[in-house]
Design a protein around this motif. Structure first.
Motif, mmCIF file in Angstrom:
data_model
loop_
_atom_site.group_PDB
_atom_site.id
_atom_site.type_symbol
_atom_site.label_atom_id
_atom_site.label_comp_id
_atom_site.label_asym_id
_atom_site.label_seq_id
_atom_site.Cartn_x
_atom_site.Cartn_y
_atom_site.Cartn_z
ATOM 1 N N GLN A 69 -0.067 5.974 6.951
ATOM 2 C CA GLN A 69 -1.179 5.360 7.898
ATOM 3 C C GLN A 69 -0.279 4.963 9.184
ATOM 4 O OE1 GLN A 69 -2.557 2.264 5.312
ATOM 5 N NE2 GLN A 69 -4.078 3.541 4.701
ATOM 6 N N VAL A 70 0.951 4.309 9.209
ATOM 7 C CA VAL A 70 1.735 3.833 10.445
ATOM 8 C C VAL A 70 2.115 5.407 11.358
ATOM 9 C CG1 VAL A 70 3.794 3.242 11.266
ATOM 10 C CG2 VAL A 70 2.281 1.858 9.371
ATOM 11 N N SER A 71 2.284 6.254 10.486
ATOM 12 C CA SER A 71 2.736 7.630 11.316
ATOM 13 C C SER A 71 1.468 8.127 12.025
ATOM 14 C CB SER A 71 3.293 8.682 10.347
ATOM 15 O OG SER A 71 4.352 8.117 9.759
ATOM 16 N N GLN A 72 0.084 7.875 11.252
ATOM 17 C CA GLN A 72 -0.963 8.344 11.922
ATOM 18 C C GLN A 72 -1.389 7.473 13.168
ATOM 19 O OE1 GLN A 72 -3.493 8.416 8.803
ATOM 20 N NE2 GLN A 72 -3.285 10.383 8.084
ATOM 21 N N LEU A 73 -1.267 6.298 13.078
ATOM 22 C CA LEU A 73 -1.670 5.406 14.018
ATOM 23 C C LEU A 73 -0.526 5.458 15.449
ATOM 24 C CD1 LEU A 73 -2.334 2.056 12.339
ATOM 25 C CD2 LEU A 73 -3.936 3.503 13.403
ATOM 26 N N ASN A 74 0.639 6.197 14.879
ATOM 27 C CA ASN A 74 1.606 6.172 16.091
ATOM 28 C C ASN A 74 1.388 7.472 16.902
ATOM 29 O OD1 ASN A 74 3.281 3.804 15.720
ATOM 30 N ND2 ASN A 74 4.526 4.947 14.343
ATOM 31 N N ALA A 75 1.036 8.503 16.100
ATOM 32 C CA ALA A 75 0.607 9.720 16.497
ATOM 33 C C ALA A 75 -0.599 9.518 17.559
ATOM 34 C CB ALA A 75 0.424 10.732 15.806
ATOM 35 N N ASP A 130 0.863 -1.203 0.110
ATOM 36 C CA ASP A 130 -0.052 0.071 -0.168
ATOM 37 C C ASP A 130 1.016 1.026 0.014
ATOM 38 O OD1 ASP A 130 -1.730 2.116 0.617
ATOM 39 O OD2 ASP A 130 -2.749 1.195 2.296
ATOM 40 N N PRO A 131 0.661 2.131 -1.103
ATOM 41 C CA PRO A 131 1.524 3.376 -1.085
ATOM 42 C C PRO A 131 1.337 4.401 0.004
ATOM 43 C CG PRO A 131 -0.016 3.428 -2.831
ATOM 44 C CD PRO A 131 -0.104 2.189 -1.880
ATOM 45 N N ASN A 132 0.190 4.403 0.912
ATOM 46 C CA ASN A 132 0.002 5.126 1.967
ATOM 47 C C ASN A 132 0.409 4.321 3.112
ATOM 48 O OD1 ASN A 132 -1.271 7.154 0.375
ATOM 49 N ND2 ASN A 132 -3.039 5.859 0.052
#
Length: 85
Positions: A10-16, A4-6
């Motif tokens: 998405q991982v950065s958003q979940l970590n935040a 998935d190119p996003n």
């Protein structure tokens, strides 16, 4: 299956979000409704969160008020339950 190119975004958003940031649902679950959520903490092995759903038409005007109320509520819940983040 292609990557998935996003995925990185998405991982950065979940970590935040895990670090105490807000999660948003902008009509992704249901048309004409939005949600704002916030992690509360961990009780044993259970991750706890609090959220509020509101009509999309009121979202922009009330977003800040809901974020403040959610942040205060999450902090109060965590203190009362002696939770860890």
């Amino acid at each position: 299956m292609k990557d998935d190119p996003n995925k990185g975004v998405q991982v950065s958003q979940l970590n935040a979000i895990r670090a105490g940031g807000f999660a948003y649902d902008m009509e992704e679950h249901a048309l004409n409704s939005c949600a704002i959520g916030l992690p509360v903490g961990v009780h044993g092995s259970t991750l706890l969160a609090v959220s509020v759903v509101l009509p999309t038409e009121r979202y922009a005007k009330q977003r800040q008020a809901f974020e403040c109320a959610l942040r205060a509520s999450a902090s109060d819940f965590a203190n009362r339950l002696k939770l860890t983040r």
